[in-house]
Design a protein around this motif. Structure first.
Motif, PDB file in Angstrom:
ATOM      1  N   LEU A 101      -9.772   6.986   3.425  1.00 53.52           N
ATOM      2  CA  LEU A 101     -10.874   7.835   4.319  1.00 53.52           C
ATOM      3  C   LEU A 101     -11.983   7.333   5.068  1.00 53.52           C
ATOM      4  N   VAL A 102     -11.739   5.498   5.254  1.00 61.62           N
ATOM      5  CA  VAL A 102     -12.654   5.418   6.130  1.00 61.62           C
ATOM      6  C   VAL A 102     -13.318   5.788   7.975  1.00 61.62           C
ATOM      7  N   GLU A 103     -12.070   5.876   8.206  1.00 57.12           N
ATOM      8  CA  GLU A 103     -11.800   6.876   9.472  1.00 57.12           C
ATOM      9  C   GLU A 103     -12.570   7.918   9.686  1.00 57.12           C
ATOM     10  N   LEU A 104     -12.197   9.020   8.462  1.00 60.37           N
ATOM     11  CA  LEU A 104     -13.223  10.458   8.415  1.00 60.37           C
ATOM     12  C   LEU A 104     -13.849   9.992   8.187  1.00 60.37           C
ATOM     13  N   VAL A 105     -14.992   9.578   7.401  1.00 56.18           N
ATOM     14  CA  VAL A 105     -16.232   9.397   6.847  1.00 56.18           C
ATOM     15  C   VAL A 105     -16.879   9.158   8.305  1.00 56.18           C
ATOM     16  N   LYS A 106     -15.942   7.911   9.288  1.00 57.35           N
ATOM     17  CA  LYS A 106     -16.807   7.341  10.639  1.00 57.35           C
ATOM     18  C   LYS A 106     -17.291   8.394  11.326  1.00 57.35           C
ATOM     19  N   GLN A 107     -15.885   9.693  10.714  1.00 61.64           N
ATOM     20  CA  GLN A 107     -16.050  10.977  12.339  1.00 61.64           C
ATOM     21  C   GLN A 107     -16.752  11.683  11.182  1.00 61.64           C
ATOM     22  N   GLY A 108     -17.924  11.975  10.193  1.00 61.98           N
ATOM     23  CA  GLY A 108     -18.249  12.449  10.186  1.00 61.98           C
ATOM     24  C   GLY A 108     -17.675  13.773   8.883  1.00 61.98           C
ATOM     25  N   ARG A 109     -16.301  13.421   8.751  1.00 62.69           N
ATOM     26  CA  ARG A 109     -16.409  15.263   9.275  1.00 62.69           C
ATOM     27  C   ARG A 109     -15.756  14.642   6.859  1.00 62.69           C
ATOM     28  N   ILE A 110     -15.492  13.828   6.071  1.00 61.25           N
ATOM     29  CA  ILE A 110     -15.765  14.167   4.674  1.00 61.25           C
ATOM     30  C   ILE A 110     -16.966  12.339   4.367  1.00 61.25           C
ATOM     31  N   SER A 111     -16.843  12.945   3.119  1.00 58.27           N
ATOM     32  CA  SER A 111     -18.656  11.758   2.026  1.00 58.27           C
ATOM     33  C   SER A 111     -17.211  11.890   0.596  1.00 58.27           C
ATOM     34  N   ASN A 112     -18.024  11.273  -0.320  1.00 54.74           N
ATOM     35  CA  ASN A 112     -17.213  10.908  -1.130  1.00 54.74           C
ATOM     36  C   ASN A 112     -18.859  10.184  -1.801  1.00 54.74           C
ATOM     37  N   PHE A 113     -18.285  10.836  -3.054  1.00 55.75           N
ATOM     38  CA  PHE A 113     -19.588  10.964  -4.587  1.00 55.75           C
ATOM     39  C   PHE A 113     -18.579   9.966  -5.844  1.00 55.75           C
ATOM     40  N   VAL A 114     -19.180   9.016  -6.279  1.00 51.04           N
ATOM     41  CA  VAL A 114     -18.654   8.766  -8.104  1.00 51.04           C
ATOM     42  C   VAL A 114     -19.429   9.205  -8.592  1.00 51.04           C
ATOM     43  N   THR A 115     -18.389   9.341  -9.701  1.00 51.88           N
ATOM     44  CA  THR A 115     -19.957   9.784 -10.685  1.00 51.88           C
ATOM     45  C   THR A 115     -19.682   8.766 -11.695  1.00 51.88           C
ATOM     46  N   PRO A 116     -20.288   8.617 -12.549  1.00 50.05           N
ATOM     47  CA  PRO A 116     -21.010   7.688 -14.146  1.00 50.05           C
ATOM     48  C   PRO A 116     -20.370   6.934 -14.560  1.00 50.05           C
ATOM     49  N   ASP A 117     -19.295   8.088 -14.686  1.00 53.83           N
ATOM     50  CA  ASP A 117     -17.737   7.701 -15.496  1.00 53.83           C
ATOM     51  C   ASP A 117     -16.521   7.232 -14.760  1.00 53.83           C
ATOM     52  N   GLY A 118     -16.557   7.357 -13.715  1.00 49.84           N
ATOM     53  CA  GLY A 118     -15.770   7.126 -12.428  1.00 49.84           C
ATOM     54  C   GLY A 118     -14.814   7.429 -11.765  1.00 49.84           C
ATOM     55  N   TRP A 119     -14.698   9.023 -12.018  1.00 48.05           N
ATOM     56  CA  TRP A 119     -13.983  10.027 -11.136  1.00 48.05           C
ATOM     57  C   TRP A 119     -15.288   9.642  -9.672  1.00 48.05           C
ATOM     58  N   VAL A 120     -14.189  10.004  -8.367  1.00 44.89           N
ATOM     59  CA  VAL A 120     -14.726  10.565  -6.717  1.00 44.89           C
ATOM     60  C   VAL A 120     -14.092  11.927  -7.247  1.00 44.89           C
ATOM     61  N   LEU A 121     -15.932  12.601  -6.169  1.00 41.43           N
ATOM     62  CA  LEU A 121     -15.824  13.876  -5.297  1.00 41.43           C
ATOM     63  C   LEU A 121     -15.610  13.964  -4.453  1.00 41.43           C
ATOM     64  N   ASP A 122     -14.703  14.507  -3.090  1.00 42.13           N
ATOM     65  CA  ASP A 122     -14.812  14.172  -2.018  1.00 42.13           C
ATOM     66  C   ASP A 122     -15.379  15.792  -1.606  1.00 42.13           C
ATOM     67  N   LEU A 123     -16.350  15.493  -0.178  1.00 40.21           N
ATOM     68  CA  LEU A 123     -16.235  16.418   0.264  1.00 40.21           C
ATOM     69  C   LEU A 123     -16.300  16.564   2.175  1.00 40.21           C
ATOM     70  N   PHE A 124     -15.103  17.191   1.669  1.00 41.30           N
ATOM     71  CA  PHE A 124     -14.372  17.751   3.558  1.00 41.30           C
ATOM     72  C   PHE A 124     -15.223  18.841   4.270  1.00 41.30           C
ATOM     73  N   TRP A 125     -15.358  18.306   5.233  1.00 42.50           N
ATOM     74  CA  TRP A 125     -16.546  19.285   6.090  1.00 42.50           C
ATOM     75  C   TRP A 125     -15.583  20.202   6.871  1.00 42.50           C
ATOM     76  N   GLU A 126     -15.840  21.225   6.536  1.00 40.20           N
ATOM     77  CA  GLU A 126     -14.936  22.486   7.381  1.00 40.20           C
ATOM     78  C   GLU A 126     -16.465  23.675   7.938  1.00 40.20           C
ATOM     79  N   PRO A 127     -16.319  23.835   8.994  1.00 43.60           N
ATOM     80  CA  PRO A 127     -17.894  24.164   9.625  1.00 43.60           C
ATOM     81  C   PRO A 127     -17.750  25.662  10.219  1.00 43.60           C
ATOM     82  N   ASP A 128     -15.963  26.010  10.037  1.00 43.82           N
ATOM     83  CA  ASP A 128     -16.008  27.272   9.937  1.00 43.82           C
ATOM     84  C   ASP A 128     -15.757  28.056   8.635  1.00 43.82           C
ATOM     85  N   LEU A 129     -16.189  27.191   6.935  1.00 46.68           N
ATOM     86  CA  LEU A 129     -15.516  27.874   5.983  1.00 46.68           C
ATOM     87  C   LEU A 129     -16.756  28.752   5.480  1.00 46.68           C
ATOM     88  N   SER A 130     -15.723  29.999   5.224  1.00 45.98           N
ATOM     89  CA  SER A 130     -15.527  31.223   4.563  1.00 45.98           C
ATOM     90  C   SER A 130     -16.348  31.499   3.122  1.00 45.98           C
TER      91      SER A 130
END
Length: 146
Positions: A47-76
């Motif tokens: 995901l490094v390249e997508l993060v660099k492009q500003g298309r995704i961000s990743n968060f980790v919860t205290p118990d270790g699972w990841v929440l991925d946010l995918f940028w979809e600017p035209d999302l309805s």
């Protein structure tokens, strides 16, 4: 019929959401909810390249699972009314210690987060349901105090 035996799936690895405004969602999940955003070498290699492009961000919860946010600017939104739930997903729940529940409610209210329901008290504990910036229903819940 072939099936995986119970216990083969070990844990939740990640949950991915499409978001219309990545910066608003990063602020919401990182600042308001306090999840740790993965940066630098923490970002998965794929995901490094997508993060660099500003298309995704990743968060980790205290118990270790990841929440991925995918940028979809035209999302309805699935429905302009946030009370009309997403087609298949109902909500995502975060657990919190009982003595921190009221603080979480205050943080949501102070940030003018749209509250769907609550706080509610049940035999299984307390909960509050609220919406993220894209209208996805979330919950913060805690076990009953002993």
């Amino acid at each position: 019929m072939t099936a995986l035996p119970q216990g083969k799936l070990r844990k939740t690895h990640h949950f991915a959401l499409n978001v219309k405004d990545l910066q608003a969602s990063r602020h919401f999940y990182g600042t308001i909810l306090g999840l740790h955003e993965l940066t630098g070498s923490e970002v998965p290699e794929t995901l490094v390249e997508l993060v660099k492009q500003g298309r995704i961000s990743n968060f980790v919860t205290p118990d270790g699972w990841v929440l991925d946010l995918f940028w979809e600017p035209d999302l309805s939104p699935p429905n302009p009314d946030p009370e009309q739930q997403f087609t298949r997903a109902n909500h995502l729940a975060f657990d919190i210690a009982p003595d921190a529940f009221d603080e979480a409610v205050q943080v949501l209210q102070a940030n003018q987060v749209a509250i769907a329901q609550g706080p509610v008290s049940r035999p299984t504990g307390r909960g509050i349901y609220f919406y993220d910036p894209d209208g996805f229903l979330l919950e913060i819940r805690c076990d009953p105090e002993n």
